[in-house]
Design an enzyme around this catalytic site. Structure first.
Site, mmCIF file in Angstrom:
data_model
loop_
_atom_site.group_PDB
_atom_site.id
_atom_site.type_symbol
_atom_site.label_atom_id
_atom_site.label_comp_id
_atom_site.label_asym_id
_atom_site.label_seq_id
_atom_site.Cartn_x
_atom_site.Cartn_y
_atom_site.Cartn_z
ATOM 1 N N PHE A 14 0.840 -1.183 0.000
ATOM 2 C CA PHE A 14 0.000 0.000 0.000
ATOM 3 C C PHE A 14 0.877 1.236 0.000
ATOM 4 O O PHE A 14 1.876 1.321 0.733
ATOM 5 C CB PHE A 14 -0.911 0.026 1.243
ATOM 6 C CG PHE A 14 -1.931 -1.055 1.264
ATOM 7 C CD1 PHE A 14 -3.127 -0.903 0.588
ATOM 8 C CD2 PHE A 14 -1.696 -2.250 1.936
ATOM 9 C CE1 PHE A 14 -4.088 -1.910 0.594
ATOM 10 C CE2 PHE A 14 -2.646 -3.254 1.957
ATOM 11 C CZ PHE A 14 -3.835 -3.091 1.276
ATOM 12 N N ASP A 15 0.484 2.204 -0.841
ATOM 13 C CA ASP A 15 1.218 3.468 -0.897
ATOM 14 C C ASP A 15 0.766 4.383 0.232
ATOM 15 O O ASP A 15 1.529 5.186 0.737
ATOM 16 C CB ASP A 15 0.979 4.134 -2.267
ATOM 17 C CG ASP A 15 1.744 5.440 -2.390
ATOM 18 O OD1 ASP A 15 2.837 5.545 -1.810
ATOM 19 O OD2 ASP A 15 1.241 6.367 -3.049
ATOM 20 N N LYS A 16 -0.505 4.321 0.602
ATOM 21 C CA LYS A 16 -1.032 5.188 1.664
ATOM 22 C C LYS A 16 -1.862 4.343 2.618
ATOM 23 O O LYS A 16 -2.498 3.407 2.210
ATOM 24 C CB LYS A 16 -1.910 6.295 1.077
ATOM 25 C CG LYS A 16 -1.135 7.263 0.195
ATOM 26 C CD LYS A 16 -2.046 8.329 -0.352
ATOM 27 C CE LYS A 16 -1.295 9.332 -1.207
ATOM 28 N NZ LYS A 16 -0.745 8.734 -2.407
#
Length: 310
Positions: free
Chosen positions: A308-310
């Site tokens: 996950f990036d965020k």
């Protein structure tokens, strides 16, 4: 009421359930002999209706596995298995209703995305601000975006600073602070101050419209498992019919032929795949998750690591 609307829209399912209920009432009333005639007549009527639609599809060059369901209905009626005939009818009509419902849901989510797309832009021209259709914005135009408005096209911020909500695009849960020269994405929501930006893309080439196009493409795409079923429709149908004939000859009773066709009727399997993929992609779109196609969802079953990036 929603239930009444659904009952009217999917009248074939409603009618099938009503016929089944009528059969139960007749049996309880001591008129069991009449149940066979009611079920058989209704099943044959549905078979004829489906056969007409199947012939139209054949004329268009599309061959499906519904021929097995139609043959199974006729065969079960012919051997007196009228309850099985009604069950096949329910599978056939119910599967079509589920597929239509999923497609309508997907279209509704896509329409919601389109409705949210910016339609007007405030362009600074000839010493004033003019409201124009967003499709008329060209690269290099200077735009004014008022507080809480959607940014109509991709651009570069000309104001000293801005606070924009990009949650519908990037998933960022809080507003993002931008400085002069930073990129602004169409579909973002401006903060509490009016800002100016210079367009770097037309509306059709901007981020939000690309997302809309991606969702439309994903909704129309077919997962490999669905394409595989279509590809083997003809040989599977021929194999099922041949197997039914062999079972008939080996057993000496036509009931075996009907039983093989009922088991081979793949309506739930073929309907389940597109319904699951279309329904999943439309629900994801509503929650701000863009899926590139059914094949992506299919490959997720083999995923072991998620980043996950965020």
């Amino acid at each position: 009421m929603r239930v009444v609307r659904l009952a009217r829209r999917y009248w074939a399912v409603t009618l099938t359930l009503a016929v089944g209920l009528l059969g139960i009432l007749l049996a309880l009333a001591g008129a069991g002999w009449l149940v066979q005639w009611v079920f058989s007549a209704y099943a044959l009527a549905i078979a004829v209706w489906q056969a007409v639609g199947m012939l139209r599809e054949l004329l268009r060059g599309h061959f499906g596995l519904d021929v097995l369901a139609i043959t199974a209905i006729v065969a079960t009626v012919a051997v007196g298995e009228f309850v099985a005939a009604l069950v096949v009818v329910l599978m056939l009509t119910g599967g079509e209703a589920l597929e239509d419902y999923a497609n309508r849901r997907a279209k509704r989510e896509l329409d919601a995305l389109l409705a949210r797309a910016p339609l007007r832009a405030h362009v600074q021209r000839d010493g004033g601000v003019h409201d124009v259709d967003v499709a008329e914005v060209v690269v290099g135009d200077v735009l004014l975006v008022r507080p809480a408005e959607l940014i109509p096209v991709d651009g570069v911020l000309l104001s000293r600073s801005a606070s924009v909500d990009q949650s519908s695009l990037t998933g960022e849960s809080i507003p993002v602070e931008k400085s002069e020269g930073d990129e602004l994405l169409s579909g973002s929501v401006n903060g509490s101050d009016a800002i100016e930006l210079r367009a770097t893309a037309t509306a059709s080439e901007s981020q939000y419209q690309q997302i809309v196009a991606l969702v439309a493409e994903a909704s129309a795409s077919r997962a490999p498992v669905v394409r595989l079923a279509d590809r083997f429709a003809v040989p599977f149908t021929l194999f099922a019919l041949a197997l039914g004939v062999v079972a008939w000859i080996a057993s000496g009773t036509p009931n075996r032929f009907a039983e093989v066709l009922v088991l081979a009727t793949p309506c739930p399997l073929l309907i389940a795949a597109p319904v699951a993929f279309v329904g999943g992609m439309s629900r994801a779109a509503r929650d701000g998750i863009i899926v590139k196609g059914g094949s992506v969802l299919e490959r997720l079953s083999a995923a072991r690591t998620v980043v996950f990036d965020k």
